[in-house]
Motif scaffolding. Structure first.
Motif, PDB file in Angstrom:
ATOM      1  N   PHE A   1      10.048   7.013   1.806  1.00 40.42           N
ATOM      2  CA  PHE A   1      10.491   7.019   0.316  1.00 40.42           C
ATOM      3  C   PHE A   1      11.555   6.007   0.153  1.00 40.42           C
ATOM      4  O   PHE A   1      11.641   5.232  -0.820  1.00 40.42           O
ATOM      5  CB  PHE A   1      10.602   8.298  -0.256  1.00 40.42           C
ATOM      6  CG  PHE A   1      10.973   8.299  -1.697  1.00 40.42           C
ATOM      7  CD1 PHE A   1      10.062   8.241  -2.744  1.00 40.42           C
ATOM      8  CD2 PHE A   1      12.427   8.341  -2.254  1.00 40.42           C
ATOM      9  CE1 PHE A   1      10.531   8.438  -4.085  1.00 40.42           C
ATOM     10  CE2 PHE A   1      12.786   8.304  -3.342  1.00 40.42           C
ATOM     11  CZ  PHE A   1      11.705   8.441  -4.480  1.00 40.42           C
ATOM     12  N   TYR A   2      12.655   6.351   0.865  1.00 42.18           N
ATOM     13  CA  TYR A   2      13.836   5.601   0.709  1.00 42.18           C
ATOM     14  C   TYR A   2      13.905   4.268   1.209  1.00 42.18           C
ATOM     15  O   TYR A   2      14.660   3.480   0.877  1.00 42.18           O
ATOM     16  CB  TYR A   2      15.042   6.230   1.397  1.00 42.18           C
ATOM     17  CG  TYR A   2      15.580   7.394   0.759  1.00 42.18           C
ATOM     18  CD1 TYR A   2      16.215   7.821  -0.419  1.00 42.18           C
ATOM     19  CD2 TYR A   2      15.222   8.756   1.364  1.00 42.18           C
ATOM     20  CE1 TYR A   2      16.400   8.767  -1.189  1.00 42.18           C
ATOM     21  CE2 TYR A   2      15.709   9.859   0.564  1.00 42.18           C
ATOM     22  CZ  TYR A   2      16.236   9.848  -0.364  1.00 42.18           C
ATOM     23  OH  TYR A   2      16.929  11.074  -1.181  1.00 42.18           O
ATOM     24  N   THR A   3      12.639   3.773   1.751  1.00 39.76           N
ATOM     25  CA  THR A   3      12.525   2.257   2.153  1.00 39.76           C
ATOM     26  C   THR A   3      12.381   1.426   0.773  1.00 39.76           C
ATOM     27  O   THR A   3      12.726   0.230   0.796  1.00 39.76           O
ATOM     28  CB  THR A   3      11.432   2.043   3.146  1.00 39.76           C
ATOM     29  OG1 THR A   3      11.695   2.761   4.310  1.00 39.76           O
ATOM     30  CG2 THR A   3      11.173   0.599   3.308  1.00 39.76           C
ATOM     31  N   TRP A   4      11.854   2.387  -0.147  1.00 38.15           N
ATOM     32  CA  TRP A   4      11.370   1.493  -1.363  1.00 38.15           C
ATOM     33  C   TRP A   4      11.888   1.973  -2.737  1.00 38.15           C
ATOM     34  O   TRP A   4      12.268   1.154  -3.596  1.00 38.15           O
ATOM     35  CB  TRP A   4       9.853   1.743  -1.637  1.00 38.15           C
ATOM     36  CG  TRP A   4       9.023   1.284  -0.402  1.00 38.15           C
ATOM     37  CD1 TRP A   4       8.469   2.208   0.477  1.00 38.15           C
ATOM     38  CD2 TRP A   4       8.704   0.093  -0.018  1.00 38.15           C
ATOM     39  NE1 TRP A   4       7.550   1.254   1.464  1.00 38.15           N
ATOM     40  CE2 TRP A   4       8.073  -0.185   1.279  1.00 38.15           C
ATOM     41  CE3 TRP A   4       9.061  -1.272  -0.445  1.00 38.15           C
ATOM     42  CZ2 TRP A   4       7.557  -1.104   2.091  1.00 38.15           C
ATOM     43  CZ3 TRP A   4       8.923  -2.345   0.129  1.00 38.15           C
ATOM     44  CH2 TRP A   4       8.081  -2.323   1.594  1.00 38.15           C
ATOM     45  N   PHE A   5      12.686   3.104  -2.692  1.00 36.87           N
ATOM     46  CA  PHE A   5      13.277   3.794  -3.991  1.00 36.87           C
ATOM     47  C   PHE A   5      14.427   4.412  -3.104  1.00 36.87           C
ATOM     48  O   PHE A   5      14.637   4.906  -2.457  1.00 36.87           O
ATOM     49  CB  PHE A   5      12.326   4.579  -4.574  1.00 36.87           C
ATOM     50  CG  PHE A   5      10.978   4.008  -5.100  1.00 36.87           C
ATOM     51  CD1 PHE A   5      10.924   3.040  -5.982  1.00 36.87           C
ATOM     52  CD2 PHE A   5      10.026   4.303  -4.501  1.00 36.87           C
ATOM     53  CE1 PHE A   5       9.803   2.666  -6.547  1.00 36.87           C
ATOM     54  CE2 PHE A   5       8.734   3.498  -4.664  1.00 36.87           C
ATOM     55  CZ  PHE A   5       8.509   3.012  -5.725  1.00 36.87           C
TER      56      PHE A   5
ATOM     57  N   ARG B   1       0.957  -1.209  -0.062  1.00 36.75           N
ATOM     58  CA  ARG B   1       0.007   0.022   0.128  1.00 36.75           C
ATOM     59  C   ARG B   1       0.795   1.318  -0.046  1.00 36.75           C
ATOM     60  O   ARG B   1       0.560   2.239  -0.700  1.00 36.75           O
ATOM     61  CB  ARG B   1      -1.014  -0.026   1.097  1.00 36.75           C
ATOM     62  CG  ARG B   1      -2.113  -1.020   0.927  1.00 36.75           C
ATOM     63  CD  ARG B   1      -3.084  -0.694   2.189  1.00 36.75           C
ATOM     64  NE  ARG B   1      -2.670  -0.953   3.287  1.00 36.75           N
ATOM     65  CZ  ARG B   1      -2.604  -1.804   4.327  1.00 36.75           C
ATOM     66  NH1 ARG B   1      -3.166  -3.174   3.763  1.00 36.75           N
ATOM     67  NH2 ARG B   1      -2.000  -1.999   5.405  1.00 36.75           N
ATOM     68  N   THR B   2       1.723   1.455   0.911  1.00 34.45           N
ATOM     69  CA  THR B   2       2.860   2.325   0.981  1.00 34.45           C
ATOM     70  C   THR B   2       3.620   2.604  -0.406  1.00 34.45           C
ATOM     71  O   THR B   2       3.616   3.834  -1.003  1.00 34.45           O
ATOM     72  CB  THR B   2       3.733   2.039   2.142  1.00 34.45           C
ATOM     73  OG1 THR B   2       3.240   2.013   3.145  1.00 34.45           O
ATOM     74  CG2 THR B   2       4.755   3.279   2.083  1.00 34.45           C
ATOM     75  N   ARG B   3       4.029   1.573  -1.041  1.00 36.13           N
ATOM     76  CA  ARG B   3       4.697   1.696  -2.263  1.00 36.13           C
ATOM     77  C   ARG B   3       3.800   2.167  -3.402  1.00 36.13           C
ATOM     78  O   ARG B   3       4.293   3.104  -4.269  1.00 36.13           O
ATOM     79  CB  ARG B   3       5.438   0.439  -2.590  1.00 36.13           C
ATOM     80  CG  ARG B   3       6.072   0.402  -3.865  1.00 36.13           C
ATOM     81  CD  ARG B   3       7.091  -1.117  -4.010  1.00 36.13           C
ATOM     82  NE  ARG B   3       8.082  -0.971  -5.183  1.00 36.13           N
ATOM     83  CZ  ARG B   3       7.742  -1.091  -6.310  1.00 36.13           C
ATOM     84  NH1 ARG B   3       6.399  -1.225  -6.726  1.00 36.13           N
ATOM     85  NH2 ARG B   3       8.363  -1.093  -7.289  1.00 36.13           N
ATOM     86  N   ASP B   4       2.700   1.568  -3.429  1.00 40.39           N
ATOM     87  CA  ASP B   4       1.681   2.068  -4.552  1.00 40.39           C
ATOM     88  C   ASP B   4       1.385   3.417  -4.492  1.00 40.39           C
ATOM     89  O   ASP B   4       0.943   4.054  -5.190  1.00 40.39           O
ATOM     90  CB  ASP B   4       0.269   1.187  -4.293  1.00 40.39           C
ATOM     91  CG  ASP B   4       0.516  -0.287  -4.904  1.00 40.39           C
ATOM     92  OD1 ASP B   4       1.663  -0.532  -5.411  1.00 40.39           O
ATOM     93  OD2 ASP B   4      -0.248  -1.202  -4.508  1.00 40.39           O
TER      94      ASP B   4
END
Length: 226
Positions: free
Chosen positions: A69-73, A32-35
């Motif tokens: 943000f930096y968790t995923w990208f 959900r967070t990444r989307d």
């Protein structure tokens, strides 16, 4: 000739490097967070442009911290790749496969033009973004060129099929015709749906289809409204 064939066909390269899409989530909450970040990035990119967009604005749009943000990208490039990866099957037409003897080529051209113009209209801002990124990123420009060349190659094979069946003008060079007609359709879509014009999708479908069929020496198209 645009078509509705599978955009995941191995002949057609992806618009982005599948290895540069960031970290994939393992939980529903992470997804959900990444989307949300991908959706927010698309909004910010379309609003501010690629060069002027900022990661803090993407995080704010997604209602999360810059740390999330930096968790995923790792970068703006990665989240852009994720945006384009999700959108590419809808925003870029897949070209066309071989036309079988039982198919109506004019109906295929008309339906395929409609699919292309409707997809371009839905993603007009994102198509503008593609041009911006291609201007500053040589690697992205090369991938975009390779994808475009694959579509043109498919279209030229379809034109050659029509010539072999005696349905298209045999004096037309299929490769040059594919390049010219594909470019015409793309430019028409940009002028109508980005720059802006009074024409409707019906107008551009009818005009583009007539130009395709006239250029190839096919019979006059008969279009039916949805």
């Amino acid at each position: 000739m645009p078509s509705e064939t599978d955009p995941a066909d191995p002949e057609v390269p992806d618009l982005v490097d599948a290895g540069k899409l960031g970290t994939l989530p393992q939980t529903a909450r992470g997804k959900r967070t990444r989307d949300a970040l991908i959706a927010a990035a698309r909004t910010v990119f379309e609003r501010d442009g690629y060069v002027d967009s900022r990661l803090v604005d993407i995080a704010a749009e997604a209602k999360c911290s810059i740390g999330s943000f930096y968790t995923w990208f790792e970068s703006k490039d990665e989240v852009l790749a994720a945006v384009l990866h999700e959108a590419q099957s809808d925003m870029l037409h897949p070209g066309t496969g071989r036309i079988e003897a039982t198919d109506d080529p004019i109906a295929i051209i008309a339906a395929s033009n409609r699919a292309y113009f409707e997809a371009f209209r839905r993603n007009a801002k994102l198509n503008v973004l593609l041009q911006q990124v291609a201007a500053v990123d040589p690697r992205f420009r090369d991938m975009r060129r390779a994808r475009s060349e694959a579509f043109v190659a498919r279209n030229s094979r379809a034109i050659r099929d029509l010539q072999e069946r005696g349905l298209a003008d045999r004096d037309v060079d299929p490769e040059l015709a594919a390049m010219a007609l594909s470019g015409m359709v793309a430019r028409l879509a940009y002028d109508v749906f980005v720059i802006g014009g009074p024409e409707t999708v019906e107008d551009v479908v009818a005009t583009a289809t007539r130009l395709w069929t006239n250029a190839l020496g096919l019979t006059e198209p008969v279009l039916r409204a949805d």
